[in-house]
Write a protein that holds these residues in place. Structure first.
Motif, PDB file in Angstrom:
ATOM      1  N   THR A   4      -7.625 -23.877  34.767  1.00  0.00           N
ATOM      2  CA  THR A   4      -9.062 -23.613  34.813  1.00  0.00           C
ATOM      3  C   THR A   4      -9.281 -22.222  34.242  1.00  0.00           C
ATOM      4  OG1 THR A   4      -9.248 -24.942  36.824  1.00  0.00           O
ATOM      5  CG2 THR A   4     -11.076 -23.466  36.307  1.00  0.00           C
ATOM      6  N   VAL A   5     -10.139 -22.147  33.226  1.00  0.00           N
ATOM      7  CA  VAL A   5     -10.392 -20.877  32.542  1.00  0.00           C
ATOM      8  C   VAL A   5     -11.898 -20.668  32.413  1.00  0.00           C
ATOM      9  CG1 VAL A   5      -8.211 -21.010  31.248  1.00  0.00           C
ATOM     10  CG2 VAL A   5     -10.323 -21.899  30.229  1.00  0.00           C
ATOM     11  N   PRO A   6     -12.330 -19.423  32.251  1.00  0.00           N
ATOM     12  CA  PRO A   6     -13.751 -19.182  31.957  1.00  0.00           C
ATOM     13  C   PRO A   6     -14.128 -19.908  30.663  1.00  0.00           C
ATOM     14  CG  PRO A   6     -12.657 -17.124  32.526  1.00  0.00           C
ATOM     15  CD  PRO A   6     -11.579 -18.161  32.363  1.00  0.00           C
ATOM     16  N   ILE A   7     -15.292 -20.513  30.649  1.00  0.00           N
ATOM     17  CA  ILE A   7     -15.685 -21.285  29.470  1.00  0.00           C
ATOM     18  C   ILE A   7     -15.797 -20.412  28.228  1.00  0.00           C
ATOM     19  CG2 ILE A   7     -18.188 -21.175  29.684  1.00  0.00           C
ATOM     20  CD1 ILE A   7     -18.072 -24.288  29.097  1.00  0.00           C
ATOM     21  N   GLY A   8     -16.051 -19.139  28.406  1.00  0.00           N
ATOM     22  CA  GLY A   8     -16.151 -18.224  27.268  1.00  0.00           C
ATOM     23  C   GLY A   8     -14.856 -18.046  26.506  1.00  0.00           C
ATOM     24  N   ALA A  48     -13.844 -24.182  32.094  1.00  0.00           N
ATOM     25  CA  ALA A  48     -13.244 -25.255  31.296  1.00  0.00           C
ATOM     26  C   ALA A  48     -11.873 -25.570  31.868  1.00  0.00           C
ATOM     27  CB  ALA A  48     -13.121 -24.827  29.832  1.00  0.00           C
ATOM     28  N   LEU A  49     -11.441 -26.788  31.644  1.00  0.00           N
ATOM     29  CA  LEU A  49     -10.077 -27.199  31.957  1.00  0.00           C
ATOM     30  C   LEU A  49      -9.344 -27.401  30.648  1.00  0.00           C
ATOM     31  CD1 LEU A  49     -10.628 -29.861  34.773  1.00  0.00           C
ATOM     32  CD2 LEU A  49      -9.857 -27.501  35.033  1.00  0.00           C
ATOM     33  N   VAL A  50      -8.199 -26.752  30.505  1.00  0.00           N
ATOM     34  CA  VAL A  50      -7.390 -26.895  29.301  1.00  0.00           C
ATOM     35  C   VAL A  50      -5.967 -27.276  29.681  1.00  0.00           C
ATOM     36  CG1 VAL A  50      -8.768 -25.309  27.891  1.00  0.00           C
ATOM     37  CG2 VAL A  50      -6.879 -24.420  29.244  1.00  0.00           C
ATOM     38  N   ASP A  52      -2.285 -27.511  27.471  1.00  0.00           N
ATOM     39  CA  ASP A  52      -1.616 -27.318  26.183  1.00  0.00           C
ATOM     40  C   ASP A  52      -2.615 -27.002  25.071  1.00  0.00           C
ATOM     41  OD1 ASP A  52       0.866 -27.889  27.392  1.00  0.00           O
ATOM     42  OD2 ASP A  52       0.564 -30.043  27.089  1.00  0.00           O
ATOM     43  N   ALA A  53      -3.532 -26.101  25.360  1.00  0.00           N
ATOM     44  CA  ALA A  53      -4.567 -25.633  24.431  1.00  0.00           C
ATOM     45  C   ALA A  53      -5.616 -26.688  24.086  1.00  0.00           C
ATOM     46  CB  ALA A  53      -3.950 -25.070  23.148  1.00  0.00           C
ATOM     47  N   ALA A  54      -5.576 -27.866  24.722  1.00  0.00           N
ATOM     48  CA  ALA A  54      -6.576 -28.903  24.489  1.00  0.00           C
ATOM     49  C   ALA A  54      -7.629 -28.862  25.596  1.00  0.00           C
ATOM     50  CB  ALA A  54      -5.913 -30.274  24.455  1.00  0.00           C
ATOM     51  N   LEU A  55      -8.893 -28.958  25.215  1.00  0.00           N
ATOM     52  CA  LEU A  55      -9.997 -28.963  26.168  1.00  0.00           C
ATOM     53  C   LEU A  55     -10.111 -30.336  26.816  1.00  0.00           C
ATOM     54  CD1 LEU A  55     -12.475 -27.575  27.428  1.00  0.00           C
ATOM     55  CD2 LEU A  55     -13.784 -28.344  25.417  1.00  0.00           C
ATOM     56  N   LEU A  56     -10.013 -30.375  28.140  1.00  0.00           N
ATOM     57  CA  LEU A  56     -10.130 -31.628  28.895  1.00  0.00           C
ATOM     58  C   LEU A  56     -11.503 -31.804  29.510  1.00  0.00           C
ATOM     59  CD1 LEU A  56      -6.794 -31.605  30.940  1.00  0.00           C
ATOM     60  CD2 LEU A  56      -7.228 -32.593  28.678  1.00  0.00           C
ATOM     61  N   GLY A  57     -12.131 -30.686  29.899  1.00  0.00           N
ATOM     62  CA  GLY A  57     -13.412 -30.777  30.579  1.00  0.00           C
ATOM     63  C   GLY A  57     -14.100 -29.435  30.651  1.00  0.00           C
ATOM     64  N   GLY A  94     -13.375 -33.703  37.140  1.00  0.00           N
ATOM     65  CA  GLY A  94     -14.761 -33.313  37.366  1.00  0.00           C
ATOM     66  C   GLY A  94     -14.944 -32.705  38.748  1.00  0.00           C
ATOM     67  N   ARG A  95     -14.309 -33.293  39.725  1.00  0.00           N
ATOM     68  CA  ARG A  95     -14.375 -32.760  41.083  1.00  0.00           C
ATOM     69  C   ARG A  95     -13.764 -31.359  41.133  1.00  0.00           C
ATOM     70  NH1 ARG A  95     -12.149 -36.597  45.581  1.00  0.00           N
ATOM     71  NH2 ARG A  95     -12.937 -37.993  43.997  1.00  0.00           N
ATOM     72  N   ARG A  96     -12.678 -31.172  40.396  1.00  0.00           N
ATOM     73  CA  ARG A  96     -12.033 -29.852  40.348  1.00  0.00           C
ATOM     74  C   ARG A  96     -12.958 -28.805  39.744  1.00  0.00           C
ATOM     75  NH1 ARG A  96      -6.082 -28.803  37.587  1.00  0.00           N
ATOM     76  NH2 ARG A  96      -6.274 -26.549  37.348  1.00  0.00           N
ATOM     77  N   LEU A  97     -13.645 -29.163  38.647  1.00  0.00           N
ATOM     78  CA  LEU A  97     -14.586 -28.233  38.022  1.00  0.00           C
ATOM     79  C   LEU A  97     -15.759 -27.922  38.946  1.00  0.00           C
ATOM     80  CD1 LEU A  97     -14.658 -29.529  34.356  1.00  0.00           C
ATOM     81  CD2 LEU A  97     -13.955 -27.249  35.101  1.00  0.00           C
TER      82      LEU A  97
END
Length: 169
Positions: A4-8, A48-50, A52-57, A94-97
């Motif tokens: 989980t990372v800041p969306i920015g 955001a959830l990433v 391996d550098a791929a955006l999941l959510g 989604g629940r995690r976010l």
């Protein structure tokens, strides 16, 4: 490993592609987009959830305000959209976010969203009790306009963007 990372920290075009996949290219016509028109997502509440550098959510939260017919003004946070890659849905992402954004907002923060009342009520305590007489800048299914928090107004009024105050010239 999912992070989980800041969306920015994620490229904006990647978020936009995710939103198109999750909600369709016509998503900009929805009332939720009118509610946040002219505002910027709140960076401390958007994630955001990433993997391996791929955006999941992603989840974004926006500054909105309620202008009560009685003259009261209440700043609120509009939660959403919550978007998960279609092929990764049903994994609890989604629940995690949502949990991350709600924790960042703090207990009792006045929040609103447009979404499934069974899901958001069951897992996160949102309901439509306070929103029955709210007016929005577009159509909404009344049972899907949800809120939670001790400061959420319950009377009639208008929900709209909370625009930044311009500095005096």
């Amino acid at each position: 490993m999912i992070q989980t990372v800041p969306i920015g920290t994620v490229a904006n075009d990647a978020v936009e592609r995710l939103l198109d996949r999750a909600f369709g290219a016509d998503r900009h016509t929805r009332t939720a987009y009118r509610l946040r028109a002219g505002t910027q997502a709140l960076p401390d509440l958007s994630f955001a959830l990433v993997e391996d550098a791929a955006l999941l959510g992603s989840i974004q939260c926006w500054p909105v305000r309620f202008d009560g017919d009685d003259g009261t003004v209440c700043p609120l946070v509009l939660v959403g959209p919550v978007a998960i890659l279609p092929e990764r849905q049903q994994e609890g992402l989604g629940r995690r976010l949502m949990a991350t954004a709600l924790a960042a907002a703090g207990d009792g923060a006045p929040l609103t969203l447009i979404g499934d009342p069974e899901y958001y009520g069951r897992f996160f305590g949102f309901d439509a009790a306070a929103t029955a007489r709210w007016r929005l800048p577009g159509p909404v299914e009344r049972h899907r306009l949800l809120a939670r928090g001790a400061q959420v107004p319950g009377g009639p009024g208008v929900l709209g963007p909370r625009l930044p105050v311009a500095a005096p010239a």
